[in-house]
Design an enzyme around this catalytic site. Structure first.
Site, PDB file in Angstrom:
ATOM      1  CD  GLU A 122      38.355  38.844  50.372  1.00  0.00           C
ATOM      2  OE1 GLU A 122      37.556  38.532  49.477  1.00  0.00           O
ATOM      3  OE2 GLU A 122      39.576  38.556  50.319  1.00  0.00           O
TER       4      GLU A 122
ATOM      5  CD  GLU B 167      40.099  31.271  53.265  1.00  0.00           C
ATOM      6  OE1 GLU B 167      40.688  30.898  52.249  1.00  0.00           O
ATOM      7  OE2 GLU B 167      39.218  32.141  53.263  1.00  0.00           O
TER       8      GLU B 167
ATOM      9  N   GLY C 133      45.641  36.897  50.427  1.00  0.00           N
ATOM     10  CA  GLY C 133      45.986  37.893  49.419  1.00  0.00           C
ATOM     11  C   GLY C 133      47.239  38.695  49.734  1.00  0.00           C
TER      12      GLY C 133
ATOM     13  CB  SER D 184      49.446  33.402  50.339  1.00  0.00           C
ATOM     14  OG  SER D 184      48.986  34.727  50.529  1.00  0.00           O
TER      15      SER D 184
ATOM     16  CG  HIS E 268      36.091  34.846  52.123  1.00  0.00           C
ATOM     17  ND1 HIS E 268      36.723  36.068  52.148  1.00  0.00           N
ATOM     18  CD2 HIS E 268      36.957  33.974  51.560  1.00  0.00           C
ATOM     19  CE1 HIS E 268      37.925  35.930  51.608  1.00  0.00           C
ATOM     20  NE2 HIS E 268      38.103  34.672  51.251  1.00  0.00           N
TER      21      HIS E 268
ATOM     22  CG  ASN F 169      36.879  33.167  47.069  1.00  0.00           C
ATOM     23  OD1 ASN F 169      36.022  33.626  46.306  1.00  0.00           O
ATOM     24  ND2 ASN F 169      37.254  33.785  48.183  1.00  0.00           N
ATOM     25  CD1 TRP F 170      38.408  31.778  40.569  1.00  0.00           C
ATOM     26  CD2 TRP F 170      36.694  31.813  39.123  1.00  0.00           C
ATOM     27  NE1 TRP F 170      38.616  30.773  39.649  1.00  0.00           N
ATOM     28  CE2 TRP F 170      37.571  30.778  38.760  1.00  0.00           C
ATOM     29  CE3 TRP F 170      35.547  32.026  38.362  1.00  0.00           C
ATOM     30  CZ2 TRP F 170      37.337  29.956  37.655  1.00  0.00           C
ATOM     31  CZ3 TRP F 170      35.302  31.217  37.269  1.00  0.00           C
ATOM     32  CH2 TRP F 170      36.195  30.192  36.913  1.00  0.00           C
ATOM     33  CE  LYS F 171      40.015  36.297  47.470  1.00  0.00           C
ATOM     34  NZ  LYS F 171      40.829  36.913  48.504  1.00  0.00           N
TER      35      LYS F 171
ATOM     36  N   GLY G  56      42.556  31.720  46.520  1.00  0.00           N
ATOM     37  CA  GLY G  56      42.085  32.951  45.898  1.00  0.00           C
ATOM     38  C   GLY G  56      42.918  33.289  44.669  1.00  0.00           C
ATOM     39  N   GLY G  57      43.883  34.154  44.839  1.00  0.00           N
ATOM     40  CA  GLY G  57      44.674  34.692  43.723  1.00  0.00           C
ATOM     41  C   GLY G  57      45.231  33.645  42.768  1.00  0.00           C
TER      42      GLY G  57
HETATM   43  C1  PEP Z   1      40.736  33.434  49.849  1.00  0.00           C
HETATM   44  O1  PEP Z   1      40.267  34.500  49.511  1.00  0.00           O
HETATM   45  O2  PEP Z   1      39.991  32.552  50.281  1.00  0.00           O
HETATM   46  C2  PEP Z   1      42.193  33.244  49.739  1.00  0.00           C
HETATM   47  C3  PEP Z   1      42.741  32.266  50.394  1.00  0.00           C
HETATM   48  O3  PEP Z   1      42.887  34.130  48.953  1.00  0.00           O
HETATM   49  P1  PEP Z   1      44.453  34.009  48.519  1.00  0.00           P
HETATM   50  O4  PEP Z   1      44.697  32.610  48.069  1.00  0.00           O
HETATM   51  O5  PEP Z   1      44.588  35.008  47.402  1.00  0.00           O
HETATM   52  O6  PEP Z   1      45.262  34.370  49.721  1.00  0.00           O
END
Ligand code: PEP
Length: 253
Positions: free
Chosen positions: A98, A166, A172, A212, A96, A10-12, A233-234
């Site tokens: 967010e 999640e 994040g 994470s 998601h 997920n590049w957001k 994500g990150g």
């Molecule tokens: C996400 O946004 O779906 C996510 C899991 O982010 P991160 O890996 O950065 O915690």
């Protein structure tokens, strides 16, 4: 179990069309043998046309991070599920944290989005997860099973659905759920799937963990029987760390 292992990125709101294509060519070069798991990229909607062109020839799937529940109309700033499907997307993320927190998306709206995604033959990837305060007050199982039930309340349960657990406190933050915490939540979701749609739905639905995930923690998490992949994500913003997660997960295959 016949569930495929899925590692999704997920590049957001990161990367434009040029960076997306650069990422992919570097990412492809990191594999001499294409991994056996399913790889899915969720770029920003504005990059989807470029990504679709780049991915045409590769065994890689992609999708949008969000869509509207109607196909067209007076919805300024939104993206149509019909158009996303026409571009060739396999998946669309729904719910998601967010989207829920920052954009106020509620379960009723997400249920309609699932219907819209399925109407265009894409696979919905529904995200659920508790906040830290909910975990601390012992409400985790209640929160995630309610999100799941409401999200799937109008869904077609005969076609493929993917879930992502999640925990909001792990997204994040660098704070990853322990493999046991994740496994417990996944087992609860799997049980709820039996209630919602029977054994078959429960058995065949992949449940991904997100929060994470990094190359360093992917191996341990991927060994858990109810963890069928990751939503990253990150650590999926750089080709090497995303590939590292995929390679480390494979140790458990
Ligand atoms: C996400 O946004 O779906 C996510 C899991 O982010 P991160 O890996 O950065 O915690």
């Amino acid at each position: 179990v016949s569930r495929s292992f899925i590692v999704a990125a997920n590049w957001k709101m990161n990367k434009g069309p040029i960076e997306s294509v650069e990422f992919l060519s570097e990412f492809f070069s990191l594999f001499t043998k294409w991994p056996k798991c399913e790889i899915v990229i969720f770029p920003p909607a504005i990059d989807l046309v470029s990504v679709a062109r780049m991915i045409e020839e590769k065994p890689l799937r992609w999708g949008a991070q969000n869509c509207h529940f109607e196909d067209n109309g007076a919805f300024t700033g939104e993206n149509s599920p019909k158009v996303i499907a026409e571009l060739g997307a396999d998946y669309t993320l729904v719910g998601h944290s967010e989207r829920r927190k920052i954009f106020g998306e509620i379960d009723e709206m997400l249920a309609k989005k699932i219907v819209a995604v399925q109407r265009h033959n894409m696979i919905p990837m529904l995200c659920v997860g508790e906040e830290l305060s909910e975990r601390e007050s012992g409400k985790t199982n209640l929160v995630i099973t309610e999100q799941l039930k409401k999200g799937l309340s109008q869904a077609n349960l005969e076609t493929k659905i993917v879930l992502a657990y999640e925990p909001v406190w792990a997204i994040g933050t660098g704070k990853v759920a322990t493999p046991e915490q994740a496994e417990d939540a996944h087992a609860v979701l799997r049980k709820m799937l039996i209630e919602i749609g029977g054994e078959s739905l429960s058995e065949r639905t992949p449940i991904l963990y997100g929060g994470s995930v990094k190359p360093e923690n992917a191996a341990e998490l991927s060994k858990k029987p109810n963890i069928d992949g990751f939503l990253v994500g990150g650590a999926a913003l750089a080709p090497a760390s995303y590939a590292g997660i995929i390679k480390n997960s494979q140790l458990a295959f």
